[in-house]
Scaffold this motif. Structure first.
Motif: not given
Length: 180
Positions: A55-70
């Protein structure tokens, strides 16, 4: 035709935006939590910690997608003065860190799905496997996940931290102020 040398150029910020800082430190926190969950799983019975790890690994993936956008839409601070070879190494090491922060959760997802399992997300819902079960592919991706990507992520994270500390305490250029 004369060139106006008195033209005003926009000033670049001296530090990263709050959003970039949030995503930077949030990535570090998610990575530590994800690592803690797999460490706890290895020292326990049951699946609670491996489910949380996923769950946290999947959260990290989604977080990274938003991180790149930001990161793409945020203004970049003025560059730190340093030799060109250091600037190049800095850019390369940051790129490798980003790639590894995507590779770890993606390989974990693929490993789980090729293993014939879905991913339970914090007990709220399941992401069912969209792949045909292939145990040999799951083992291969597991080896990438644990024996290639993880040690590389540790090495590049250590390099990142050591470089920041070298800038802060040896060069004394106060680089940490840009991201804290």
């Amino acid at each position: 035709m004369s060139v106006n040398t008195n033209a005003v150029t926009p000033l670049r910020p001296t530090m990263w935006s709050r959003a970039v800082k949030l995503f930077h430190w949030g990535s570090a926190l998610l990575l530590v939590i994800t690592w803690a969950m797999i460490t706890l799983h290895q020292n326990s019975d049951g699946n609670t910690f491996i489910d949380l790890h996923r769950s946290f690994g999947l959260s990290l993936l989604l977080w990274m997608i938003f991180r790149v956008i930001v990161r793409v839409i945020s203004p970049t601070p003025a560059p730190v003065v340093m030799p060109k070879w250091q600037t190049a190494l800095s850019h390369i090491s940051h790129l490798v860190l980003y790639v590894l922060l995507f590779a770890m959760p993606l390989s974990g997802i693929l490993m789980t799905w090729y293993g014939g399992r879905g991913i339970e997300v914090f007990g709220l819902f399941d992401l069912p496997s969209v792949l045909t079960t292939d145990r040999s592919q799951a083992r291969f991706i597991n080896e990438l996940h644990t024996d290639v990507f993880w040690p590389a992520l540790l090495a590049f994270t250590a390099l990142h931290i050591l470089a920041a500390l070298q800038h802060q305490f040896i060069k004394k250029d106060n680089i940490l102020a840009r991201i804290k």
